[in-house]
Design an enzyme around this catalytic site. Structure first.
Site, PDB file in Angstrom:
ATOM      1  N   LYS A  34       0.825  -1.225   0.000  1.00 38.56           N
ATOM      2  CA  LYS A  34       0.000   0.000   0.000  1.00 38.56           C
ATOM      3  C   LYS A  34       0.852   1.266   0.000  1.00 38.56           C
ATOM      4  CE  LYS A  34      -3.905  -2.183   2.357  1.00 38.56           C
ATOM      5  NZ  LYS A  34      -4.780  -2.528   1.247  1.00 38.56           N
ATOM      6  N   GLU A  82      -3.122   7.163   7.757  1.00 41.30           N
ATOM      7  CA  GLU A  82      -3.755   8.087   6.821  1.00 41.30           C
ATOM      8  C   GLU A  82      -5.035   8.635   7.437  1.00 41.30           C
ATOM      9  OE1 GLU A  82      -4.227   5.890   3.079  1.00 41.30           O
ATOM     10  OE2 GLU A  82      -6.164   5.162   3.705  1.00 41.30           O
ATOM     11  N   HIS A 118     -14.921  -4.698   6.436  1.00 39.32           N
ATOM     12  CA  HIS A 118     -14.176  -4.174   5.284  1.00 39.32           C
ATOM     13  C   HIS A 118     -14.170  -5.133   4.099  1.00 39.32           C
ATOM     14  CE1 HIS A 118     -12.907  -0.968   7.862  1.00 39.32           C
ATOM     15  NE2 HIS A 118     -12.228  -1.766   8.653  1.00 39.32           N
ATOM     16  N   ARG A 170      -6.066  -8.340 -10.393  1.00 40.34           N
ATOM     17  CA  ARG A 170      -6.680  -9.647 -10.703  1.00 40.34           C
ATOM     18  C   ARG A 170      -8.099  -9.403 -11.181  1.00 40.34           C
ATOM     19  NH1 ARG A 170      -7.510  -8.821  -5.038  1.00 40.34           N
ATOM     20  NH2 ARG A 170      -9.722  -8.478  -4.757  1.00 40.34           N
TER      21      ARG A 170
HETATM   22  P1  ADP Z   1      -7.833  -4.305   1.811  1.00 41.59           P
HETATM   23  O1  ADP Z   1      -6.607  -4.277   0.939  1.00 41.59           O
HETATM   24  O2  ADP Z   1      -7.619  -5.016   3.094  1.00 41.59           O
HETATM   25  O3  ADP Z   1      -9.064  -4.727   1.077  1.00 41.59           O
HETATM   26  P2  ADP Z   1      -8.446  -1.494   1.411  1.00 41.59           P
HETATM   27  O4  ADP Z   1      -7.366  -0.508   1.497  1.00 41.59           O
HETATM   28  O5  ADP Z   1      -8.917  -1.880   0.043  1.00 41.59           O
HETATM   29  O6  ADP Z   1      -8.055  -2.788   2.249  1.00 41.59           O
HETATM   30  O7  ADP Z   1      -9.685  -0.968   2.227  1.00 41.59           O
HETATM   31  C1  ADP Z   1     -10.840  -1.760   2.434  1.00 41.59           C
HETATM   32  C2  ADP Z   1     -11.940  -0.939   3.083  1.00 41.59           C
HETATM   33  O8  ADP Z   1     -11.459  -0.342   4.304  1.00 41.59           O
HETATM   34  C3  ADP Z   1     -12.441   0.231   2.261  1.00 41.59           C
HETATM   35  O9  ADP Z   1     -13.401  -0.144   1.311  1.00 41.59           O
HETATM   36  C4  ADP Z   1     -13.002   1.122   3.362  1.00 41.59           C
HETATM   37  O10 ADP Z   1     -14.251   0.637   3.795  1.00 41.59           O
HETATM   38  C5  ADP Z   1     -12.019   0.941   4.504  1.00 41.59           C
HETATM   39  N1  ADP Z   1     -10.952   1.993   4.485  1.00 41.59           N
HETATM   40  C6  ADP Z   1      -9.675   1.872   4.055  1.00 41.59           C
HETATM   41  N2  ADP Z   1      -8.997   3.023   4.180  1.00 41.59           N
HETATM   42  C7  ADP Z   1      -9.851   3.927   4.700  1.00 41.59           C
HETATM   43  C8  ADP Z   1      -9.760   5.322   5.069  1.00 41.59           C
HETATM   44  N3  ADP Z   1      -8.643   6.027   4.932  1.00 41.59           N
HETATM   45  N4  ADP Z   1     -10.875   5.908   5.565  1.00 41.59           N
HETATM   46  C9  ADP Z   1     -12.029   5.219   5.725  1.00 41.59           C
HETATM   47  N5  ADP Z   1     -12.181   3.922   5.409  1.00 41.59           N
HETATM   48  C10 ADP Z   1     -11.113   3.264   4.900  1.00 41.59           C
END
Ligand code: ADP
Length: 448
Positions: A116, A200, A235, A291
């Site tokens: 990330k 963040e 999530h 993917r």
């Molecule tokens: P993963 O790689 O584990 O799937 P992501 O970065 O794609 O994680 O985030 C998955 C979910 O987590 C997002 O769809 C959102 O609901 C929540 N999320 C991630 N980062 C944030 C953020 N900065 N603020 C609010 N929600 C977040």
């Protein structure tokens, strides 16, 4: 064109890929662990080979075994599906060494986007909006406090190597910060073997909106419209729709352009997804999935594409058949993930034998399923057993069809998410399109 493709996966996605192979007149090879000897997907392949021990590490994650089967069967390509080895750069390397084409982007791109911190830095460089945060992993707790103060609470601590919703924690006050950092580091280390975390800004009520991409090996990149995936538990997505209820032509053009820019900047090829969080009229890069995704069918329906076939053709070296203007969104599609889980017990997995089964059908219904009557769902793998997709001329039609299709869908013997989806389809906020990533937490009460 490839003559034979090995599908390094199981369940509904294996069937989906085998269907594409058959339509392209390509032979398909299934692999199955001891827990999948009675699984449906093996019947859809031209050949199938045993993997033995059902533990994921010894079966669907076992690179050596899978490559050996590919060589033995004479497969010239491997489709990894999603999950398992789909975003494992080492798998790509091993395939290449053995002269087998892996259907997906290069290992380099998978590596960059799998981290990330790296992916955010690259996207910032590409001119794609990112969420404010630390540009590197946290090493000093006092510095972390200072940064969090600058960003402003709430903040979120995230594992750089995280995935599947694991390794994330929102922090509302400075008092909780150090504990949250330490616990996220420990979760990250246990789950991903890398304890790097970063901070963040935590967006309190964002929508999750993502863009499907298709990019060939000749530098052509298009987006294949948007999906709204705000309905999540822990999530993880549970229900997706396309287009997003808030999408306008203007917003789609803007976000789509960012997604294309992201792919171009890293030299992406294959199908992929750029995920954004959308908040108060602004959107921010969240991550890129290198993917095919679970929710790809809703895009296929509203854009009249076949993303798996496109993936295969791209891997074969073909140029994209489409230019951006060819992609038009028509109608509306919704996908409900049918998981063998107990929605009343915090979505705990509920594997077991299906003692009664009737699948829905009729107009506007697509069912991508990996199960059947009397099938025993194994305990070793993901709890998703099928995907129910409905579509119509507009969102309302798609919702009405989903209600009807869910009422037709009978699965006995195991608990599933069907009753939960039925409740969502009656929820006034869902119906009005008023969504954010906390939808489930907020409306759990009252849902049976
Ligand atoms: P993963 O790689 O584990 O799937 P992501 O970065 O794609 O994680 O985030 C998955 C979910 O987590 C997002 O769809 C959102 O609901 C929540 N999320 C991630 N980062 C944030 C953020 N900065 N603020 C609010 N929600 C977040």
């Amino acid at each position: 064109m490839f003559e034979k493709i090995l599908i390094a996966n199981r369940g509904e996605i294996a069937i989906r890929v085998m269907r594409a192979c058959r339509e392209l007149d390509i032979k398909s090879v299934a692999i199955y662990s001891d827990a999948d000897t009675t699984s449906l997907y093996t019947n859809y392949a031209d050949e199938s080979y045993p993997l033995g021990n059902p533990s994921p590490a010894k079966s669907y994650l076992n690179i050596e075994k899978i490559i050996n089967i590919a060589l033995e069967s004479g497969a010239d390509a491997i489709h990894p599906g999603y999950g398992f080895l789909a975003e494992n750069p080492k798998f790509g390397e091993e395939c290449e060494k053995n002269g087998i084409k892996l259907i997906g982007p290069s290992g380099k791109v998978i590596n960059q986007m799998g981290d990330k911190i790296t992916s955010k830095a690259l996207m910032k460089k590409a001119g794609v909006p990112v969420i404010e945060g630390t540009p590197e992993g946290i090493t000093d707790l006092d510095e972390a406090k200072e940064i969090a103060r600058q960003i402003g609470y709430p903040v979120i601590i995230k594992a750089s190597a995280g995935g599947g919703g694991i390794g994330m924690r929102a922090v509302y006050e400075e008092d909780e910060l150090v504990r949250a950092i330490e616990s996220t580091q420990s979760v990250a280390s246990t789950n991903f073997g890398d304890s790097t975390v970063f901070i963040e800004k935590y967006l309190e009520k964002p929508r999750h909106i993502e863009f499907q991409l298709l990019a060939d090996e000749h530098g052509n990149v298009i987006h294949v419209a948007d999906r709204e995936c705000s309905i999540q538990r822990r999530h993880q997505k549970l229900l997706e729709e396309s287009p997003s209820p808030i999408m306008t032509e203007e917003l789609r053009a803007k976000m789509g352009e960012s997604a294309v820019k992201a792919a171009e900047f890293i030299g992406y090829s294959s199908a992929g997804t750029v995920e954004f969080l959308y908040d108060n009229g602004k959107y921010y890069f969240l991550e890129m999935n290198t993917r095919i995704q679970v929710e790809h069918p809703i895009t296929e329906i509203v854009t009249n594409t076949d993303l798996i076939k496109e993936q295969i053709k791209i891997a074969n070296g073909d140029e994209l058949n489409y230019v951006q203007n060819d992609i038009q969104v028509t109608g509306h599609a919704i996908e409900c993930r049918i998981n063998a889980e107990d929605p009343l017990n915090d979505f705990a997995p509920n594997p077991g034998k299906i003692t009664g089964y009737r699948s829905p059908g009729g107009p506007g219904v697509r069912l991508d399923s990996g199960v059947y009557m009397n099938y025993t769902i194994p305990t070793f793998y993901d709890s998703m057993i099928s995907k129910l997709i409905t579509y119509g001329r507009n969102r309302n039609d798609a919702i009405n069809r989903m209600r009807r299709a869910l009422s037709e869908y009978i699965i006995l013997g195991v608990k599933t998410t069907i009753p939960f989806h039925k409740a969502i389809m009656r929820n006034p906020n869902f119906i009005s399109g008023d969504l954010n990533t906390h939808f489930i937490d907020q409306y759990k009460k009252g849902i049976e």
